[in-house]
Write an enzyme that holds these catalytic residues in place. Structure first.
Site, PDB file in Angstrom:
ATOM      1  CG  ASP A  11      -1.719  -3.700  -0.278  1.00 11.98           C
ATOM      2  OD1 ASP A  11      -0.591  -4.239  -0.359  1.00 11.98           O
ATOM      3  OD2 ASP A  11      -1.874  -2.472  -0.423  1.00 11.98           O
ATOM      4  CB  SER A  12       0.586  -2.791   3.518  1.00 11.91           C
ATOM      5  OG  SER A  12       0.779  -2.097   2.299  1.00 11.91           O
ATOM      6  CB  CYS A  74       0.771  -6.915  -0.678  1.00 17.41           C
ATOM      7  SG  CYS A  74       2.106  -6.092   0.186  1.00 17.41           S
ATOM      8  CD  GLU A 153      -2.014   3.396   2.279  1.00 12.05           C
ATOM      9  OE1 GLU A 153      -2.886   3.742   3.086  1.00 12.05           O
ATOM     10  OE2 GLU A 153      -2.132   2.403   1.538  1.00 12.05           O
ATOM     11  CB  CYS A 185       5.045  -1.415  -5.064  1.00 11.22           C
ATOM     12  SG  CYS A 185       4.063  -0.752  -3.684  1.00 11.22           S
ATOM     13  CG  HIS A 187       0.578   1.360  -2.224  1.00  9.88           C
ATOM     14  ND1 HIS A 187       0.676   0.115  -1.634  1.00  9.88           N
ATOM     15  CD2 HIS A 187      -0.106   2.134  -1.335  1.00  9.88           C
ATOM     16  CE1 HIS A 187       0.087   0.146  -0.441  1.00  9.88           C
ATOM     17  NE2 HIS A 187      -0.392   1.359  -0.235  1.00  9.88           N
TER      18      HIS A 187
HETATM   19  N1  DGL Z   1       1.493  -2.577  -1.841  1.00 17.12           N
HETATM   20  C1  DGL Z   1       2.615  -3.265  -1.316  1.00 17.12           C
HETATM   21  C2  DGL Z   1       3.387  -4.035  -2.374  1.00 17.12           C
HETATM   22  O1  DGL Z   1       2.875  -4.371  -3.409  1.00 17.12           O
HETATM   23  C3  DGL Z   1       3.605  -2.578  -0.449  1.00 17.12           C
HETATM   24  C4  DGL Z   1       3.381  -1.297   0.166  1.00 17.12           C
HETATM   25  C5  DGL Z   1       4.037  -1.211   1.513  1.00 17.12           C
HETATM   26  O2  DGL Z   1       5.250  -1.038   1.611  1.00 17.12           O
HETATM   27  O3  DGL Z   1       3.277  -1.335   2.455  1.00 17.12           O
HETATM   28  O4  DGL Z   1       4.536  -4.375  -2.165  1.00 17.12           O
END
Ligand code: DGL
Length: 269
Positions: A11-12, A74, A153, A185, A187
């Site tokens: 993931d990011s 992600c 984050e 997302c 997150h």
């Molecule tokens: N966790 C990522 C997702 O599911 C994206 C977060 C980011 O923008 O880095 O899309």
């Protein structure tokens, strides 16, 4: 020993940990490698070509560490890069993510669903295809919640600032009659308590992570890749950012993870 090799999850940033917790619950004996590309988070506003390049490099690295399957935990990376990754690494099984529009459309009673996902996901072809396929007869309101990934984050999952942001994005949806919120997302599951508080108990929140964990189980079974180990799976984390910060966030978000966490910094130039 093909089957004893780890699963790779990327993931990011810390978002994919919301998927990892369900993978650990579903497949407790599998060894896991998790890569958080925190030097480049957020991915959401980045061009798709850049996300493809980052995730290709990370996939190379995870395969070098022995990964037998990669979970792209992600949504925006799945939208931008999954097809490219499958073509680039044809031997490797990939499991990706997408906003759960189909289950959302199935559970709504008001016929109005909200999708919370980053800009890159909402503007992707993959998302347009999902909508065309599964959102017939349902009204969908989507919002990119700008700044929410950054707050998560930073560990600010229950602060007045995060609550203000969520209220400002959710209130128009709720006023329009949305009764189901799809988290597109990875997150965002870390702010489910806050979302539920803002939205009220009558709103259903859909986190696709349990379905992704079940899909991972199916893909392992199809490829005969399931570990035969009966011991608890080991976990190793990598970040392109600060390992201390990842340790702090992972410990707070997933207090059940085995301690001490094994975290290494791995950057790509
Ligand atoms: N966790 C990522 C997702 O599911 C994206 C977060 C980011 O923008 O880095 O899309």
């Amino acid at each position: 020993m093909e089957a004893q090799r780890p699963l790779g999850i990327l993931d990011s940033g810390v978002g994919g940990l919301s998927v990892l917790r369900h993978v650990r619950a579903e497949l407790p004996h599998e060894n896991l490698l998790y890569y958080a590309d925190q030097a480049h988070v957020p991915y959401g506003p980045r061009p798709a070509a850049e996300i493809r390049a980052f995730t290709e490099t990370i996939t190379h690295f995870l395969l070098e560490q022995g990964a037998k399957l990669i979970i792209v935990a992600c949504n925006v990376a799945s939208a931008a890069a999954l097809t490219h990754l499958r073509a680039t690494f044809p031997e490797t099984p990939f499991v990706g993510m997408e906003p759960a529009v189909k289950p959302g459309a199935a559970v709504t009673r008001s016929g109005k669903v909200g999708v919370l996902a980053t800009l890159g996901t909402l503007s992707s072809q993959r998302y347009q295809d999902l909508m065309a396929r599964y959102a017939q007869g349902v009204q969908v309101m989507a919002d990119p919640c700008p700044g929410l990934v950054e707050l998560i984050e930073a560990g600010r999952v229950d602060t007045p600032e995060t609550e203000r942001l969520l209220r400002s994005r959710l209130e128009p949806m709720l006023a329009a009659g949305v009764d189901t919120l799809i988290l597109g997302c990875t997150h965002y599951p870390f702010v489910i308590p806050l979302i539920q508080r803002v939205a009220g108990p009558g709103v259903t929140i859909i986190d696709p992570a349990p379905a992704v964990a079940r899909q991972t189980r199916r893909v392992l079974a199809e490829g005969d890749l399931w570990t035969t180990s009966a011991a608890p799976g080991r976990l190793r984390l990598y970040t392109s950012g600060d390992p201390g910060r990842l340790a702090d966030l992972a410990g707070r978000f997933l207090p059940d993870l085995p301690q001490p966490l094994l975290i290494s910094q791995k950057c790509f130039t």
